[in-house]
Design a protein around this motif. Structure first.
Motif, PDB file in Angstrom:
ATOM      1  N   SER A  33      16.816  -5.314  -6.613  1.00  0.00           N
ATOM      2  CA  SER A  33      16.929  -6.725  -6.972  1.00  0.00           C
ATOM      3  C   SER A  33      16.470  -7.643  -5.842  1.00  0.00           C
ATOM      4  N   PHE A  34      16.360  -7.116  -4.627  1.00  0.00           N
ATOM      5  CA  PHE A  34      15.883  -7.911  -3.494  1.00  0.00           C
ATOM      6  C   PHE A  34      14.373  -7.758  -3.266  1.00  0.00           C
ATOM      7  N   SER A  35      13.713  -7.024  -4.129  1.00  0.00           N
ATOM      8  CA  SER A  35      12.283  -6.778  -3.910  1.00  0.00           C
ATOM      9  C   SER A  35      11.435  -7.779  -4.688  1.00  0.00           C
ATOM     10  N   PRO A  36      10.211  -8.012  -4.204  1.00  0.00           N
ATOM     11  CA  PRO A  36       9.689  -7.575  -2.909  1.00  0.00           C
ATOM     12  C   PRO A  36       9.876  -8.627  -1.809  1.00  0.00           C
ATOM     13  N   ASN A  37      10.490  -9.754  -2.136  1.00  0.00           N
ATOM     14  CA  ASN A  37      10.585 -10.851  -1.157  1.00  0.00           C
ATOM     15  C   ASN A  37      11.363 -10.477   0.093  1.00  0.00           C
ATOM     16  N   TYR A  38      12.471  -9.771  -0.087  1.00  0.00           N
ATOM     17  CA  TYR A  38      13.334  -9.450   1.041  1.00  0.00           C
ATOM     18  C   TYR A  38      13.176  -8.003   1.499  1.00  0.00           C
ATOM     19  N   ILE A  39      12.768  -7.117   0.599  1.00  0.00           N
ATOM     20  CA  ILE A  39      12.515  -5.715   0.939  1.00  0.00           C
ATOM     21  C   ILE A  39      11.097  -5.407   0.479  1.00  0.00           C
ATOM     22  N   HIS A  40      10.128  -5.561   1.381  1.00  0.00           N
ATOM     23  CA  HIS A  40       8.729  -5.418   0.998  1.00  0.00           C
ATOM     24  C   HIS A  40       8.383  -4.006   0.540  1.00  0.00           C
ATOM     25  N   ALA A  41       9.112  -3.014   1.048  1.00  0.00           N
ATOM     26  CA  ALA A  41       8.787  -1.632   0.700  1.00  0.00           C
ATOM     27  C   ALA A  41       9.127  -1.296  -0.740  1.00  0.00           C
ATOM     28  N   LEU A  42       9.919  -2.142  -1.376  1.00  0.00           N
ATOM     29  CA  LEU A  42      10.308  -1.901  -2.760  1.00  0.00           C
ATOM     30  C   LEU A  42       9.661  -2.944  -3.663  1.00  0.00           C
ATOM     31  N   SER A  43       9.168  -2.500  -4.793  1.00  0.00           N
ATOM     32  CA  SER A  43       8.611  -3.395  -5.804  1.00  0.00           C
ATOM     33  C   SER A  43       8.521  -2.622  -7.097  1.00  0.00           C
ATOM     34  N   LEU A  44       8.380  -3.335  -8.207  1.00  0.00           N
ATOM     35  CA  LEU A  44       8.177  -2.651  -9.476  1.00  0.00           C
ATOM     36  C   LEU A  44       6.743  -2.151  -9.592  1.00  0.00           C
ATOM     37  N   ALA A  45       5.807  -2.942  -9.080  1.00  0.00           N
ATOM     38  CA  ALA A  45       4.396  -2.553  -9.114  1.00  0.00           C
ATOM     39  C   ALA A  45       3.642  -3.347  -8.072  1.00  0.00           C
ATOM     40  N   TRP A  46       2.495  -2.844  -7.644  1.00  0.00           N
ATOM     41  CA  TRP A  46       1.637  -3.586  -6.739  1.00  0.00           C
ATOM     42  C   TRP A  46       0.188  -3.192  -6.972  1.00  0.00           C
ATOM     43  N   VAL A  47      -0.699  -4.143  -6.717  1.00  0.00           N
ATOM     44  CA  VAL A  47      -2.133  -3.917  -6.864  1.00  0.00           C
ATOM     45  C   VAL A  47      -2.806  -4.248  -5.543  1.00  0.00           C
ATOM     46  N   GLU A  48      -3.896  -3.566  -5.272  1.00  0.00           N
ATOM     47  CA  GLU A  48      -4.571  -3.721  -3.990  1.00  0.00           C
ATOM     48  C   GLU A  48      -6.076  -3.703  -4.162  1.00  0.00           C
ATOM     49  N   SER A  49      -6.745  -4.464  -3.359  1.00  0.00           N
ATOM     50  CA  SER A  49      -8.207  -4.530  -3.381  1.00  0.00           C
ATOM     51  C   SER A  49      -8.727  -4.517  -1.957  1.00  0.00           C
ATOM     52  N   LYS A  50      -9.759  -3.713  -1.722  1.00  0.00           N
ATOM     53  CA  LYS A  50     -10.415  -3.659  -0.417  1.00  0.00           C
ATOM     54  C   LYS A  50     -11.902  -3.925  -0.616  1.00  0.00           C
ATOM     55  N   VAL A  51     -12.393  -4.999  -0.003  1.00  0.00           N
ATOM     56  CA  VAL A  51     -13.792  -5.389  -0.152  1.00  0.00           C
ATOM     57  C   VAL A  51     -14.373  -5.702   1.217  1.00  0.00           C
ATOM     58  N   ILE A  52     -15.690  -5.616   1.308  1.00  0.00           N
ATOM     59  CA  ILE A  52     -16.399  -5.955   2.535  1.00  0.00           C
ATOM     60  C   ILE A  52     -16.813  -7.420   2.470  1.00  0.00           C
ATOM     61  N   ASP A  53     -16.367  -8.188   3.459  1.00  0.00           N
ATOM     62  CA  ASP A  53     -16.763  -9.585   3.546  1.00  0.00           C
ATOM     63  C   ASP A  53     -18.225  -9.672   3.992  1.00  0.00           C
ATOM     64  N   GLY A  54     -19.039 -10.369   3.180  1.00  0.00           N
ATOM     65  CA  GLY A  54     -20.471 -10.433   3.425  1.00  0.00           C
ATOM     66  C   GLY A  54     -20.856 -10.973   4.789  1.00  0.00           C
ATOM     67  N   PRO A  55     -20.430 -12.170   5.163  1.00  0.00           N
ATOM     68  CA  PRO A  55     -20.844 -12.758   6.444  1.00  0.00           C
ATOM     69  C   PRO A  55     -20.370 -11.976   7.666  1.00  0.00           C
ATOM     70  N   THR A  56     -19.132 -11.494   7.644  1.00  0.00           N
ATOM     71  CA  THR A  56     -18.572 -10.838   8.833  1.00  0.00           C
ATOM     72  C   THR A  56     -18.653  -9.320   8.778  1.00  0.00           C
ATOM     73  N   GLN A  57     -18.902  -8.764   7.578  1.00  0.00           N
ATOM     74  CA  GLN A  57     -18.941  -7.307   7.384  1.00  0.00           C
ATOM     75  C   GLN A  57     -17.615  -6.650   7.759  1.00  0.00           C
ATOM     76  N   GLN A  58     -16.534  -7.393   7.614  1.00  0.00           N
ATOM     77  CA  GLN A  58     -15.206  -6.845   7.862  1.00  0.00           C
ATOM     78  C   GLN A  58     -14.570  -6.399   6.551  1.00  0.00           C
ATOM     79  N   LEU A  59     -13.715  -5.387   6.659  1.00  0.00           N
ATOM     80  CA  LEU A  59     -12.989  -4.916   5.488  1.00  0.00           C
ATOM     81  C   LEU A  59     -11.810  -5.843   5.225  1.00  0.00           C
ATOM     82  N   ILE A  60     -11.810  -6.476   4.065  1.00  0.00           N
ATOM     83  CA  ILE A  60     -10.749  -7.408   3.680  1.00  0.00           C
ATOM     84  C   ILE A  60      -9.816  -6.713   2.683  1.00  0.00           C
TER      85      ILE A  60
END
Length: 212
Positions: A33-60
């Motif tokens: 009931s404290f997730s994810p605001n107070y306990i980040h390690a717990l959540s019902l679900a999460w989504v993630e995206s990793k992309v390359i930033d064009g100008p800096t070529q860094q992984l975002i």
């Protein structure tokens, strides 16, 4: 007389075991009931995206997690931006999403309003456990079993609603065009709730069979 005493001890042991088993689901639902605001390690679900930033070529890295206490976002940083609002809808501006990306629309709004029921069930379970303990020590097992079964029933209602939410989120994410860039993950909080619900149900079914 010894037989009556033995029967009383047996009944007390059975009810005490039931309360002990339900303490685990109560503890699991409480921390979730404290997730994810107070306990980040717990959540019902999460989504993630990793992309390359064009100008800096860094992984975002972009990450969005959701739970009964709202949701959190991360954008290429360990510092989260959390919101207690229910239903939770992430911010496209904070995540620096392009105008043609609609991942934020995949988070169910109508079903998101049901997630705070997790808090209601935690309160009900706490009250039920308190009354059950009073029943064991003062009223010798008169109504405790009914309270335990009621708690189990409420567990299944919340589990069904939260399963529907995470299932809808996963299905929507698979349907939109950027599904190759965004990955869906079941949260640790949902795993805890699943385990708690089935453990309590196994005990309740076993108790019902033994009672027959």
């Amino acid at each position: 007389m010894p037989r009556d005493k033995w029967n009383a001890l047996t009944l007390t042991f059975i009810i005490s075991a039931g309360v002990s088993v339900l303490l685990m689901p109560f503890a699991f639902f409480l921390v979730v009931s404290f997730s994810p605001n107070y306990i980040h390690a717990l959540s019902l679900a999460w989504v993630e995206s990793k992309v390359i930033d064009g100008p800096t070529q860094q992984l975002i890295t972009r990450k969005i997690s959701v739970g009964p206490a709202g949701g959190c976002m991360w954008y290429n940083s360990s510092i989260s931006k959390c919101d207690l609002g229910v239903p939770y809808v992430p911010s496209s501006e904070y995540l620096h999403l392009a105008p043609n990306q609609n991942v934020t629309s995949t988070f169910p709004v109508a079903m998101g309003r049901a997630l705070p029921l997790n808090h209601v069930v935690v309160i009900l379970m706490g009250l039920c456990l308190t009354v059950a303990l009073l029943d064991i020590f003062f009223f010798k097992g008169g109504i405790a079993l009914y309270i335990i079964y009621f708690s189990g029933f409420m567990l299944w209602i919340v589990y069904f609603l939260e399963s529907t939410y995470v299932g809808t989120l996963s299905h929507r994410l698979d349907k939109i065009y950027e599904h190759e860039d965004w990955e869906y993950h079941a949260g640790n909080g949902f795993i805890l709730i699943t385990v708690a619900t089935f453990v309590a149900s196994i005990f309740l079914c076993g108790g019902g069979a033994a009672g027959d």
